[in-house]
Design a protein around this motif. Structure first.
Motif, short mmCIF file in Angstrom:
data_model
loop_
_atom_site.label_atom_id
_atom_site.label_comp_id
_atom_site.label_asym_id
_atom_site.label_seq_id
_atom_site.Cartn_x
_atom_site.Cartn_y
_atom_site.Cartn_z
N ALA A 47 6.09 38.92 27.30
CA ALA A 47 7.03 40.04 27.49
C ALA A 47 6.29 41.31 27.85
N ASN A 48 5.03 41.40 27.41
CA ASN A 48 4.30 42.66 27.60
C ASN A 48 3.47 42.70 28.88
N ALA A 49 3.63 41.69 29.75
CA ALA A 49 2.94 41.76 31.04
C ALA A 49 3.67 42.75 31.94
N PHE A 65 -1.42 43.35 37.33
CA PHE A 65 -0.80 43.21 36.01
C PHE A 65 -1.78 43.63 34.93
N VAL A 66 -1.24 44.26 33.89
CA VAL A 66 -1.99 44.51 32.66
C VAL A 66 -1.03 44.24 31.50
N THR A 99 5.87 48.33 35.98
CA THR A 99 7.11 47.58 36.18
C THR A 99 7.08 46.30 35.36
N PHE A 100 8.12 46.09 34.59
CA PHE A 100 8.33 44.84 33.86
C PHE A 100 9.39 44.03 34.58
N TYR A 101 9.26 42.71 34.56
CA TYR A 101 10.36 41.85 35.01
C TYR A 101 10.53 40.74 33.99
N TRP A 102 11.70 40.65 33.41
CA TRP A 102 11.99 39.65 32.38
C TRP A 102 13.03 38.69 32.95
N GLU A 103 12.54 37.58 33.48
CA GLU A 103 13.40 36.73 34.31
C GLU A 103 14.55 36.08 33.54
N HIS A 104 14.34 35.74 32.27
CA HIS A 104 15.42 35.07 31.55
C HIS A 104 16.59 36.00 31.26
N TYR A 105 16.37 37.27 31.42
CA TYR A 105 17.45 38.24 31.20
C TYR A 105 17.84 38.97 32.48
#
Ligand SMILES: Cc1cc2nc3c(=O)[nH]c(=O)nc-3n(C[C@H](O)[C@H](O)[C@H](O)COP(=O)(O)O)c2cc1C
Length: 227
Positions: A47-49, A65-66, A99-105
């Motif tokens: 989640a924190n990537a 990415f970090v 930028t975060f991307y959380w695909e399941h949501y």
């Protein structure tokens, strides 16, 4: 392979992301809420990537990415080598974007702001908690520098492991940054492709009231953006 035809349906299970459903109109509160939901979902891997974008002083961008290592109302933190490409770019241009991307949501969060270095005491504290192999990994790498082959790293690794059997010193120029945001946008993908975007930002000095800009908590304003 039909790459152009690749498409998934977004957000089959969640609802529209509407202003009236924001119980507190404040971006850190909302980030915390979304982050916890994603982090607690067993399907989530990291989640924190987050993708960190930086730029040279002339504006040439680069992104990688970090891992987010902390957040509070002050900002978002990560650790890296100050001498890396990103470190050099941040030295000459403190503007950064995450930028975060959380695909399941079907959710994404975009953060823009300026960075400040964290005190080395924070780096010492975090470095000492990292697993031994991660500590060795950080010490054996001159991040972003070209080398002749992997054997250079293996050789460094062997030497360092024989020198430091338990306690590994933090590389002197390895440390943390905090991104202090002026803008945080929340994106909720929708199956009908009419996605929701709500952007919080710090208002400009003497900014006139706009009918599409709304006051939020703690000095923020927010706007809905076209997807
Ligand atoms: C998921 C993921 C997490 C990463 N986390 C970090 C990190 O926290 N710090 C870091 O320095 N590099 C991290 N990396 C490696 C960076 O993406 C990058 O390769 C490295 O920092 C060098 O970037 P630069 O040459 O642009 O400075 C991560 C890579 C991935 C794919």
């Amino acid at each position: 392979m039909d790459v152009a035809g690749m498409r998934v349906n977004y957000n089959e299970r969640t609802n529209l992301f509407l202003e009236e459903n924001l119980e507190i109109k404040e971006p850190f509160y909302l980030f915390d809420k979304w982050f916890k939901i994603v982090k607690n979902d067993p399907r989530t891997v990291e989640a924190n990537a987050m993708c960190l974008a930086t730029a040279t002083k002339t504006g040439l961008p680069s992104a990688r990415f970090v891992l987010l290592k902390g957040y509070s109302k002050e900002g978002f933190t990560f650790f890296t080598h100050y001498t890396s490409r990103k470190g050099k770019e941040l030295e000459e241009n403190p503007n950064a974007a995450l930028t975060f991307y959380w695909e399941h949501y079907s959710r994404s969060v975009r953060i823009e702001g300026t960075v400040e270095k964290l005190p080395f005491s924070d780096a010492d504290n975090y470095f000492s908690k990292r697993p031994y192999q991660s500590q060795i990994g950080a010490l054996c790498s001159r991040q972003s520098e070209p080398i002749s082959g992997r054997e250079v790293l293996s050789c460094n690794e062997r030497e360092l492991k024989s020198k430091y059997k338990e306690e590994v010193p933090r590389p002197s120029l390895w440390g943390g940054y905090m991104v202090k945001p002026h803008t945080i946008e929340f994106w909720q993908g929708q199956t009908d492709r009419i996605h929701d975007r709500i952007r919080f930002r710090r208002p400009k000095e003497n900014e006139p009231d706009g009918i599409l800009t709304h006051e939020a908590e703690e000095g923020w304003v927010y706007e809905r953006l076209c997807p």
